[in-house]
Design a protein around this motif. Structure first.
Motif, PDB file in Angstrom:
ATOM      1  N   LYS A   1       2.658   2.569 -14.176  1.00  0.00           N
ATOM      2  CA  LYS A   1       1.420   2.252 -13.778  1.00  0.00           C
ATOM      3  C   LYS A   1       1.568   1.408 -12.118  1.00  0.00           C
ATOM      4  CE  LYS A   1      -1.415   2.063 -16.274  1.00  0.00           C
ATOM      5  NZ  LYS A   1      -1.810   1.269 -17.677  1.00  0.00           N
ATOM      6  N   GLN A   2       2.242   0.960 -11.555  1.00  0.00           N
ATOM      7  CA  GLN A   2       2.343  -0.082 -10.694  1.00  0.00           C
ATOM      8  C   GLN A   2       3.875  -0.113  -9.939  1.00  0.00           C
ATOM      9  OE1 GLN A   2       1.279  -3.677 -12.892  1.00  0.00           O
ATOM     10  NE2 GLN A   2      -0.467  -1.985 -12.169  1.00  0.00           N
ATOM     11  N   LYS A   3       4.249   1.287 -10.608  1.00  0.00           N
ATOM     12  CA  LYS A   3       5.713   1.926  -9.549  1.00  0.00           C
ATOM     13  C   LYS A   3       5.046   1.761  -7.969  1.00  0.00           C
ATOM     14  CE  LYS A   3       8.440   5.404  -9.542  1.00  0.00           C
ATOM     15  NZ  LYS A   3       9.453   6.675 -10.939  1.00  0.00           N
ATOM     16  N   GLY A   4       4.008   2.774  -8.326  1.00  0.00           N
ATOM     17  CA  GLY A   4       4.383   3.617  -6.623  1.00  0.00           C
ATOM     18  C   GLY A   4       3.183   2.430  -5.822  1.00  0.00           C
ATOM     19  N   GLU A   5       2.741   1.281  -6.817  1.00  0.00           N
ATOM     20  CA  GLU A   5       2.555  -0.236  -5.807  1.00  0.00           C
ATOM     21  C   GLU A   5       3.364  -0.926  -5.060  1.00  0.00           C
ATOM     22  OE1 GLU A   5      -0.732  -3.116  -7.493  1.00  0.00           O
ATOM     23  OE2 GLU A   5      -1.238  -1.335  -8.514  1.00  0.00           O
ATOM     24  N   HIS A   6       4.352  -1.316  -5.409  1.00  0.00           N
ATOM     25  CA  HIS A   6       5.255  -1.768  -5.654  1.00  0.00           C
ATOM     26  C   HIS A   6       5.981  -1.549  -4.606  1.00  0.00           C
ATOM     27  CE1 HIS A   6       4.846  -4.934  -8.827  1.00  0.00           C
ATOM     28  NE2 HIS A   6       4.747  -4.235  -9.451  1.00  0.00           N
ATOM     29  N   LEU A   7       6.277  -0.097  -4.685  1.00  0.00           N
ATOM     30  CA  LEU A   7       6.997   0.416  -4.190  1.00  0.00           C
ATOM     31  C   LEU A   7       6.350   0.891  -2.701  1.00  0.00           C
ATOM     32  CD1 LEU A   7       8.468   3.630  -5.687  1.00  0.00           C
ATOM     33  CD2 LEU A   7      10.107   1.803  -4.537  1.00  0.00           C
ATOM     34  N   THR A   8       5.645   1.193  -2.104  1.00  0.00           N
ATOM     35  CA  THR A   8       4.435   0.401  -0.602  1.00  0.00           C
ATOM     36  C   THR A   8       4.795  -0.685  -0.306  1.00  0.00           C
ATOM     37  OG1 THR A   8       2.532   2.460  -2.318  1.00  0.00           O
ATOM     38  CG2 THR A   8       2.392   1.316   0.138  1.00  0.00           C
ATOM     39  N   ARG A   9       4.322  -2.049  -1.278  1.00  0.00           N
ATOM     40  CA  ARG A   9       4.767  -3.509  -0.728  1.00  0.00           C
ATOM     41  C   ARG A   9       5.784  -2.970   0.397  1.00  0.00           C
ATOM     42  NH1 ARG A   9       4.892  -8.098  -3.284  1.00  0.00           N
ATOM     43  NH2 ARG A   9       5.455  -7.150  -5.511  1.00  0.00           N
TER      44      ARG A   9
END
Ligand SMILES: [Zn+2]
Length: 151
Positions: free
Chosen positions: A129-137
Protein backbone atom coordinates in the motif's frame (compact mmCIF):
# COMPACT_ATOMS: atom_id res chain seq x y z
CA UNK A 1 25.35 -18.51 -5.04
CA UNK A 2 26.65 -22.04 -5.17
CA UNK A 3 23.75 -23.89 -3.74
CA UNK A 4 20.45 -23.06 -5.33
CA UNK A 5 18.45 -25.31 -3.05
CA UNK A 6 19.71 -23.39 -0.10
CA UNK A 7 18.55 -20.17 -1.66
CA UNK A 8 15.17 -21.65 -2.47
CA UNK A 9 14.70 -22.66 1.12
CA UNK A 10 15.38 -19.35 2.69
CA UNK A 11 13.82 -16.93 0.26
CA UNK A 12 10.30 -16.12 -0.63
CA UNK A 13 9.23 -15.82 -4.21
CA UNK A 14 9.86 -12.10 -4.37
CA UNK A 15 13.44 -12.28 -3.17
CA UNK A 16 14.12 -15.19 -5.50
CA UNK A 17 13.01 -13.33 -8.56
CA UNK A 18 15.14 -10.40 -7.45
CA UNK A 19 18.11 -12.70 -7.01
CA UNK A 20 17.64 -14.23 -10.43
CA UNK A 21 17.58 -10.77 -12.00
CA UNK A 22 20.82 -9.99 -10.25
CA UNK A 23 22.43 -13.19 -11.43
CA UNK A 24 21.42 -12.53 -15.00
CA UNK A 25 22.68 -8.99 -14.64
CA UNK A 26 19.41 -7.57 -15.82
CA UNK A 27 17.32 -4.90 -14.16
CA UNK A 28 15.45 -5.87 -11.06
CA UNK A 29 11.77 -5.30 -10.63
CA UNK A 30 12.21 -2.69 -7.87
CA UNK A 31 14.62 -0.74 -10.08
CA UNK A 32 12.16 -0.77 -12.95
CA UNK A 33 9.37 0.37 -10.66
CA UNK A 34 11.39 3.40 -9.58
CA UNK A 35 12.57 4.23 -13.08
CA UNK A 36 9.12 4.01 -14.63
CA UNK A 37 7.59 6.17 -11.94
CA UNK A 38 10.20 8.92 -12.11
CA UNK A 39 10.32 8.84 -15.91
CA UNK A 40 6.55 9.24 -16.10
CA UNK A 41 6.92 12.25 -13.81
CA UNK A 42 9.30 13.79 -16.31
CA UNK A 43 12.63 13.16 -14.61
CA UNK A 44 15.54 12.02 -16.72
CA UNK A 45 18.52 10.14 -15.41
CA UNK A 46 21.52 8.04 -16.20
CA UNK A 47 21.68 4.42 -15.10
CA UNK A 48 24.36 2.47 -13.24
CA UNK A 49 27.02 5.12 -13.44
CA UNK A 50 30.24 3.23 -12.84
CA UNK A 51 32.33 6.37 -12.54
CA UNK A 52 30.63 7.26 -9.26
CA UNK A 53 31.26 5.47 -5.96
CA UNK A 54 29.01 2.46 -5.48
CA UNK A 55 27.68 2.65 -9.07
CA UNK A 56 24.40 4.40 -8.25
CA UNK A 57 21.34 2.90 -9.93
CA UNK A 58 19.99 6.30 -10.99
CA UNK A 59 21.89 9.56 -11.38
CA UNK A 60 20.14 12.92 -11.72
CA UNK A 61 23.00 15.15 -12.71
CA UNK A 62 21.05 18.41 -12.88
CA UNK A 63 19.67 17.84 -9.41
CA UNK A 64 23.01 16.62 -8.09
CA UNK A 65 21.22 13.55 -6.74
CA UNK A 66 21.73 9.81 -6.90
CA UNK A 67 19.38 7.02 -5.97
CA UNK A 68 20.17 3.49 -4.91
CA UNK A 69 17.44 0.88 -5.12
CA UNK A 70 18.44 -1.73 -2.60
CA UNK A 71 17.27 -5.31 -2.41
CA UNK A 72 16.43 -6.06 1.21
CA UNK A 73 18.28 -9.35 1.30
CA UNK A 74 21.48 -8.41 -0.52
CA UNK A 75 21.84 -5.16 1.36
CA UNK A 76 20.80 -6.66 4.69
CA UNK A 77 17.91 -4.31 5.43
CA UNK A 78 17.86 -4.11 9.20
CA UNK A 79 14.60 -5.05 10.86
CA UNK A 80 12.98 -5.82 7.52
CA UNK A 81 10.77 -8.85 7.06
CA UNK A 82 12.46 -9.59 3.75
CA UNK A 83 15.80 -9.88 5.36
CA UNK A 84 16.56 -13.07 7.17
CA UNK A 85 20.03 -14.48 7.57
CA UNK A 86 20.11 -17.94 5.97
CA UNK A 87 20.27 -20.81 8.44
CA UNK A 88 22.95 -22.72 6.59
CA UNK A 89 26.44 -21.26 6.19
CA UNK A 90 25.33 -18.54 8.51
CA UNK A 91 28.77 -17.11 9.26
CA UNK A 92 29.66 -17.00 5.59
CA UNK A 93 26.49 -15.08 4.76
CA UNK A 94 26.90 -12.81 7.73
CA UNK A 95 30.39 -11.82 6.65
CA UNK A 96 29.36 -11.41 3.02
CA UNK A 97 26.35 -9.24 3.78
CA UNK A 98 28.16 -7.16 6.36
CA UNK A 99 30.81 -6.51 3.73
CA UNK A 100 28.13 -5.28 1.35
CA UNK A 101 26.63 -3.04 4.00
CA UNK A 102 30.01 -1.55 4.77
CA UNK A 103 30.70 -0.86 1.09
CA UNK A 104 27.25 0.71 0.76
CA UNK A 105 27.98 3.06 3.62
CA UNK A 106 31.39 3.98 2.28
CA UNK A 107 29.94 4.72 -1.15
CA UNK A 108 27.29 6.99 0.38
CA UNK A 109 29.86 8.92 2.38
CA UNK A 110 32.15 9.28 -0.62
CA UNK A 111 29.30 10.51 -2.81
CA UNK A 112 28.32 13.06 -0.18
CA UNK A 113 31.90 14.24 0.04
CA UNK A 114 31.77 14.78 -3.72
CA UNK A 115 28.71 16.94 -3.25
CA UNK A 116 25.99 14.48 -4.26
CA UNK A 117 22.73 14.06 -2.44
CA UNK A 118 22.08 10.37 -1.84
CA UNK A 119 18.81 8.50 -1.46
CA UNK A 120 18.34 4.82 -0.73
CA UNK A 121 14.96 3.31 -1.47
CA UNK A 122 14.34 -0.26 -0.36
CA UNK A 123 12.68 -3.10 -2.17
CA UNK A 124 10.15 -3.45 0.67
CA UNK A 125 9.11 0.20 0.28
CA UNK A 126 8.12 -0.54 -3.29
CA UNK A 127 5.61 -3.19 -2.33
CA UNK A 128 2.14 -2.95 -0.94
CA UNK A 129 0.00 0.00 0.00
CA UNK A 130 2.81 2.41 0.78
CA UNK A 131 4.49 2.10 -2.59
CA UNK A 132 2.96 5.24 -4.10
CA UNK A 133 3.74 7.29 -1.03
CA UNK A 134 7.42 6.31 -1.05
CA UNK A 135 7.75 6.94 -4.77
CA UNK A 136 6.17 10.35 -4.47
CA UNK A 137 8.44 11.21 -1.58
CA UNK A 138 11.45 10.13 -3.65
CA UNK A 139 10.32 12.24 -6.60
CA UNK A 140 9.96 15.28 -4.37
CA UNK A 141 13.30 14.63 -2.78
CA UNK A 142 15.04 14.60 -6.18
CA UNK A 143 13.25 17.74 -7.33
CA UNK A 144 13.41 20.00 -4.31
CA UNK A 145 17.21 20.00 -4.15
CA UNK A 146 17.35 20.58 -0.45
CA UNK A 147 19.89 18.66 1.46
CA UNK A 148 17.38 16.71 3.50
CA UNK A 149 17.92 13.06 4.18
CA UNK A 150 16.22 10.29 2.31
CA UNK A 151 17.55 7.14 3.86
ZN1 LIG B 1 13.34 -4.04 3.46
Amino acid sequence: MKNRNEMTDVHDKFTRSYNMSRIKGSDTKPELTVRRFLYAKGLRYRLNVKKLPGTPDLVFARYKAVVFVHGCFWHAHKGCRYFKLPVTRRDWWKEKLEGTKKRDQEAIEELQRLGWRVAVIWECQLKGKQKGEHLTRLYQWVKNQKNEKFL
